[in-house]
Design an enzyme around this catalytic site. Structure first.
Site, mmCIF file in Angstrom:
data_model
loop_
_atom_site.group_PDB
_atom_site.id
_atom_site.type_symbol
_atom_site.label_atom_id
_atom_site.label_comp_id
_atom_site.label_asym_id
_atom_site.label_seq_id
_atom_site.Cartn_x
_atom_site.Cartn_y
_atom_site.Cartn_z
ATOM 1 C CB CYS A 208 -1.006 0.007 1.133
ATOM 2 S SG CYS A 208 -0.327 0.227 2.776
ATOM 3 C CG ASP B 240 -7.780 3.176 1.827
ATOM 4 O OD1 ASP B 240 -6.753 2.509 1.610
ATOM 5 O OD2 ASP B 240 -8.520 2.966 2.817
ATOM 6 C CG HIS C 272 -5.452 -0.393 2.365
ATOM 7 N ND1 HIS C 272 -5.113 0.925 2.602
ATOM 8 C CD2 HIS C 272 -4.468 -1.139 2.922
ATOM 9 C CE1 HIS C 272 -3.979 0.970 3.278
ATOM 10 N NE2 HIS C 272 -3.567 -0.268 3.484
#
Length: 405
Positions: free
Chosen positions: A137, A313, A315
């Site tokens: 990430c 984000d 993820h």
């Protein structure tokens, strides 16, 4: 598109996700035969969809609880919003009901290139990893920062185009946009300058990290610089870990430059003394964003609204996009690189280790950046960036640490 995230969080003890096998060498021929381009799926797998949805629920719940504990749950968001140096006065705007933002703010946010976990790509050399879910990430947050700098380089700050228009200007912008996005495709094509394969391989070379180990902001900045150098890229990447930008190193033969400032702004959380600089940094016209995150969870920050940052984000796991021979794509092909749903996080929840990005297209822009940051310091803001007219002393970037994958 729903802005969702992957529930598979990394473990800092180095344990690998259950669905991948590490440290098993395969030849280039085995890699190619195991994952031919035509075998790449065009849509998310059912498992990825379930995991992404569960992650989304988790993030929504944790953010709501944090807002409640911070006393922000019933507060109205600040009406001034800055997105990579562009100001919006939300008190004058009609907001869209589902997002809480005006449509043109959503459109601007959607222009950000969103780099996330990917799956079903050719195995990364010297491993059998076909996904970076659970460990990549921060590399993805670094890709996102680099992608915004490249967009600024080739398209400028304010741009738009139609995917279906045959107008020459729209066609040119569309081609430039797809060229930038394709630099982050997950393959070994020479045009994929900043692919996850190349980032992970350079991480092995620079820091001795095995494929599947997580990276921090310092290491990610160093990798981006190394890849830009290897490719003789149009944009130079300059890195510093002590906050000092040595102008003689940039100005001798100036080229468009992305300045990456890796900083540690506290111990467990960001020291509040730095809040004002974080906010001001995202208001600068040279801002390319910030790669940072929550503790053990990397994010990319693109805007500021009061004491909260707008973020992307990484993820969420999407299937890797297959490169076409002519580098022509439909909007649907690249839709997973765009997010229309801004999210906010309070600065009090940030991990203190982050990388600030500033793109300077011209020498005048660099001089302007110096002037603006020095004015902040003159106004009492604790600036983490300073400028020196000389050359940098010989020093190495520290080993990667900070926000996890």
């Amino acid at each position: 598109m729903v802005f969702v995230s992957n529930v598979a969080e990394p473990r800092q003890d180095g344990e690998m996700p259950a669905n991948v096998t590490a440290n098993k060498s395969v030849s280039a021929n085995e890699q190619a035969s195991a994952h031919p381009a035509s075998a790449h799926p065009a849509v998310e797998s059912t498992a990825d969809m379930v995991v992404n949805t569960l992650r989304e629920w988790y993030v929504l719940a944790s953010d709501s609880i944090a807002s409640l504990l911070d006393g922000r749950f019933l507060q109205q968001p600040a009406r001034d919003l800055w997105l990579l140096g562009k100001h919006y006065d939300l008190s004058l705007e009609q907001t869209e009901s589902t997002t809480g933002y005006p449509q043109h703010v959503i459109d601007d946010f959607s222009h950000l290139i969103w780099c996330t976990y990917r799956s079903h790509y050719a195995p990364i050399a010297q491993s059998q990893f076909t996904t970076d879910a659970g460990w990549g990430c921060m590399l993805r947050a670094g890709q996102t920062l680099m992608a915004q700098a490249l967009q600024l380089h080739v398209l400028g700050r304010d741009w738009t185009f139609s995917w279906t228009s045959s107008d020459p200007e729209h066609t040119k912008r569309r081609q430039l946009y797809t060229r930038v996005v394709s630099e982050f495709f997950d393959d070994y094509d020479p045009r994929s300058t900043f692919s996850i394969q190349r980032m992970a391989a350079l991480g092995q070379q620079f820091e001795g990290k095995d494929i599947g180990e997580w990276f921090g902001p310092y290491g990610t900045a160093r990798i981006l610089r190394g890849l830009a150098q290897q490719a003789s890229h149009d944009v130079t990447v300059y890195t510093t870990t002590d906050g000092v930008v040595y102008l003689a190193d940039i100005c001798a033969e100036f080229r468009p430059t992305l300045i990456l400032v890796a900083s540690m702004l506290g111990i467990d959380r960001v020291n509040p003394v730095y809040y004002a600089f974080i906010q001001a940094s995202l208001m600068l016209p040279q801002s390319a964003g910030i790669a940072g995150g929550r503790p053990s969870s990397a994010l990319y920050f693109a805007g500021v609204q009061g004491d909260e940052l707008l973020y992307l984000d990484p993820h969420t796991t999407r299937p890797a996009v297959t490169r076409t021979n002519n580098n022509e794509y439909l909007q649907s092909d690249l839709a997973s690189y765009s997010c229309p749903t801004p999210r906010r996080i309070a600065m009090s929840r940030l991990d203190p280790c982050m990388v600030f990005g500033y793109y300077c297209a011209t020498l005048e822009s660099l001089i302007d950046l110096r002037s603006r940051i020095e004015l902040l310091a003159d106004d009492g803001v604790t600036a983490i960036v300073s400028f020196d007219n000389g050359h940098a002393p010989e020093s190495a970037i520290p080993e990667s640490h900070g926000s996890g994958p």
